[in-house]
Every structure is written in C-alpha cells, then in structure tokens.
Design an enzyme around this catalytic site. Structure first.
Site, PDB file in Angstrom:
ATOM      1  N   ASP A  50       1.353  -1.069   0.280  1.00 27.11           N
ATOM      2  CA  ASP A  50      -0.324   0.202   0.049  1.00 27.11           C
ATOM      3  C   ASP A  50       0.485   1.332   0.335  1.00 27.11           C
ATOM      4  O   ASP A  50       2.259   0.993   0.422  1.00 27.11           O
ATOM      5  CB  ASP A  50      -0.705  -0.262   1.255  1.00 27.11           C
ATOM      6  CG  ASP A  50      -2.204  -0.816   1.301  1.00 27.11           C
ATOM      7  OD1 ASP A  50      -2.117  -1.592  -0.200  1.00 27.11           O
ATOM      8  OD2 ASP A  50      -2.963  -0.680   2.115  1.00 27.11           O
ATOM      9  N   LYS A  72      -3.829   2.602  -2.109  1.00 28.17           N
ATOM     10  CA  LYS A  72      -5.348   2.541  -0.913  1.00 28.17           C
ATOM     11  C   LYS A  72      -4.924   3.799  -0.275  1.00 28.17           C
ATOM     12  O   LYS A  72      -4.873   3.414   0.959  1.00 28.17           O
ATOM     13  CB  LYS A  72      -4.798   1.486  -0.407  1.00 28.17           C
ATOM     14  CG  LYS A  72      -5.349   0.545  -1.942  1.00 28.17           C
ATOM     15  CD  LYS A  72      -6.584   0.244  -2.388  1.00 28.17           C
ATOM     16  CE  LYS A  72      -8.054   0.487  -1.350  1.00 28.17           C
ATOM     17  NZ  LYS A  72      -9.368   0.430  -1.773  1.00 28.17           N
ATOM     18  N   MET A 185      -8.934   8.197   8.464  1.00 28.35           N
ATOM     19  CA  MET A 185      -9.081   8.459   7.151  1.00 28.35           C
ATOM     20  C   MET A 185     -10.116   9.815   7.270  1.00 28.35           C
ATOM     21  O   MET A 185     -10.716   9.605   6.764  1.00 28.35           O
ATOM     22  CB  MET A 185      -9.408   7.789   6.124  1.00 28.35           C
ATOM     23  CG  MET A 185      -8.192   6.628   6.160  1.00 28.35           C
ATOM     24  SD  MET A 185      -8.900   4.951   5.352  1.00 28.35           S
ATOM     25  CE  MET A 185      -9.871   4.550   5.978  1.00 28.35           C
TER      26      MET A 185
END
Length: 274
Positions: A50, A72, A185
């Site tokens: 990632d 990602k 996030m």
C-alpha cells in the site's frame, strides 16, 4: 548479529509457494515493524504494498522480489479493490510466495477480510500477520493514552470517510461511556465529525488531537477542543495520513507533551495548540 539473523530467519511461520500472507507494516516507519513481518519480507517472491507503507520498510524486502505498488490511500489515487484481489490471485497462481503488505493492521480498515475471502474461496491459502494499527502507533507517538483510569475505559475505532447524515446517533452511547473515539481517514471530514458529535451531545470544549504522519520523523501534532476541530484540521498542513482522537485522554496527552517540551525533548515533533 548472527543470533539475531538466525532468530529472524526462523520467524514468520510457514510461507509456501502459491500462498499469500496479508501482513501489517505498522504505523509510521520501520520502528513498528514486527519481526514476523520482517522475516517474510526477506523471504517473499512478490511484494504487493500500500501507499502508506514507509520506504524504510520496503528497503528491507528481498532484493529479488517482484514489487507491485497498489495505492489505497485516502484522498489520493488508489487501485480498485477488485484489481488488488486479482493481482494477489494471479501472483499466487504463478507459484510465488506473495506478501500483501498494508499500512497499520490488515484487520483494521485494511480490507483484509475482503482479500482473504477472495483468495480462500478460490482455493488459494492465505493468513494474516498483525501490525501496529494507527490508533496504537499514533497514540504512543503522541503520548496520548487510549484509556486512562477515571477518564476512559473503552476505545471506539471509526472510519471518517463515511461521516454524514444522522451519524450522531452512533456516538451517543460511546460519549455517554466516556469512550475515546479514534477516527481513521477523517481529516477531510473534520467539520462533519465535530457537528455529528455535538448533535450527539458532546460538549464543544471536549478535548481533541490530530496526529499527522504519526510515528514518522515529520510527525505533526495539534491539540484543540471540539469546537476548533475543523479549523485545526485545515491549519495542520501536510498531506500525510492523519488520525483524529476525541476524548478527555487528549488532555492527558497535551499535559505529557508540555512536560516533555519543558525537558527540551520535542525537537523531532512539531506541536500546535488550538
């Protein structure tokens, strides 16, 4: 050194050709990498990683391994999950030992369950190796305890990417219990997070913290109250991964940070106060 090399070589468990290991690279740089994952980094034939995996971790991989970057990253260009699934299956089908390396832990907002189900239902064996998730890594790097006697007896991990609508009803019980809320996030949704929490009954003076690039040399840490969360998120700067922590434990972290600053021990960390 020879003893350490022998130890690492014996770790990681079975890694047969044509199998996949879904592993966590931890939060931040190579310091939070587990020895099990290090062992498989050295033995893998293919490494699918990632965007959040630090370069210091990738540098430890088998030099002969095929390396495939698979994005990602929130807010940035990412590979589609179907593309990642197919890539893992194809590499395993070629008889390679495939290491799927994720930032943090594969089971915490890492889609590890989806990838494992895709592989196993197609007869491809896979297993997980844990990593230090961002809540643990950023909490430690910022000296913010996730739990604290008399303040917080539980922790709730939340994805910040889907905040909206009547999200407030989900937080009422956690707030009533004094749970520490950790938003992954979520920096782009800071205003919505603050609004939802206040609709759920949170006080605007509730302590918060934002940790950007947690566990890395360029870590940025900002303390604020809930009313200031959106402004602090805009002012934080940088484009690295950011974690939002909400709860009275953030006041403990701010106090500990101030004590370390008094000792002249914060040269590697930039700290702001809202």
């Amino acid at each position: 050194m020879a003893d350490l090399t022998s130890l690492i070589g014996a770790l990681g468990g079975e890694f047969l050709p044509g199998t996949v290991v879904l592993a966590g690279a931890g939060c931040g740089d190579v310091g939070s990498l587990t020895l099990d994952v290090l062992a498989l980094l050295r033995r893998c034939d293919a490494l699918v990683y990632d965007a959040l995996v630090d370069e210091s971790v990738l540098a430890l991989a088998n030099p002969g391994a095929r390396r495939i970057a698979m994005g990602k990253r929130a807010g940035g260009q990412s590979a589609h999950q179907d593309e990642i699934n197919l890539c893992l299956a194809t590499l395993a089908g070629e008889g390679l030992r495939v290491l799927r390396l994720k930032g943090g832990d594969p089971g915490v907002f890492g889609r590890g369950g989806e990838e494992a189900a895709f592989l196993l239902t197609r007869g491809i064996d896979c297993r997980w190796l844990p990593g230090v998730s961002a809540a643990l890594g950023c909490g430690a790097a910022a000296m913010i305890p996730l739990t604290h006697r008399g303040l917080s007896r539980s922790v709730t991990l939340i994805t910040g990417r889907q905040i909206g609508g009547d999200a407030s009803r989900h937080w009422q019980q956690s707030l009533a219990l004094g749970s520490t809320l950790v938003f992954y996030m979520g920096v782009a949704q800071a205003a919505a997070i603050a609004a939802s929490l206040k609709l759920a009954g949170a006080d605007g003076a509730l302590h918060c913290a934002l940790v950007r690039d947690g566990g890395r040399p360029g870590q940025r840490l900002e303390f604020c109250c809930l009313d200031e969360l959106a402004t602090s998120a805009r002012n934080l700067g940088g484009d690295g991964p950011c974690l939002i922590m909400v709860g009275e434990v953030c006041a403990i972290g701010e106090e500990l940070t101030a004590l370390r600053a008094g000792l002249g021990r914060l040269s590697a960390t930039e700290v702001a106060h809202g």
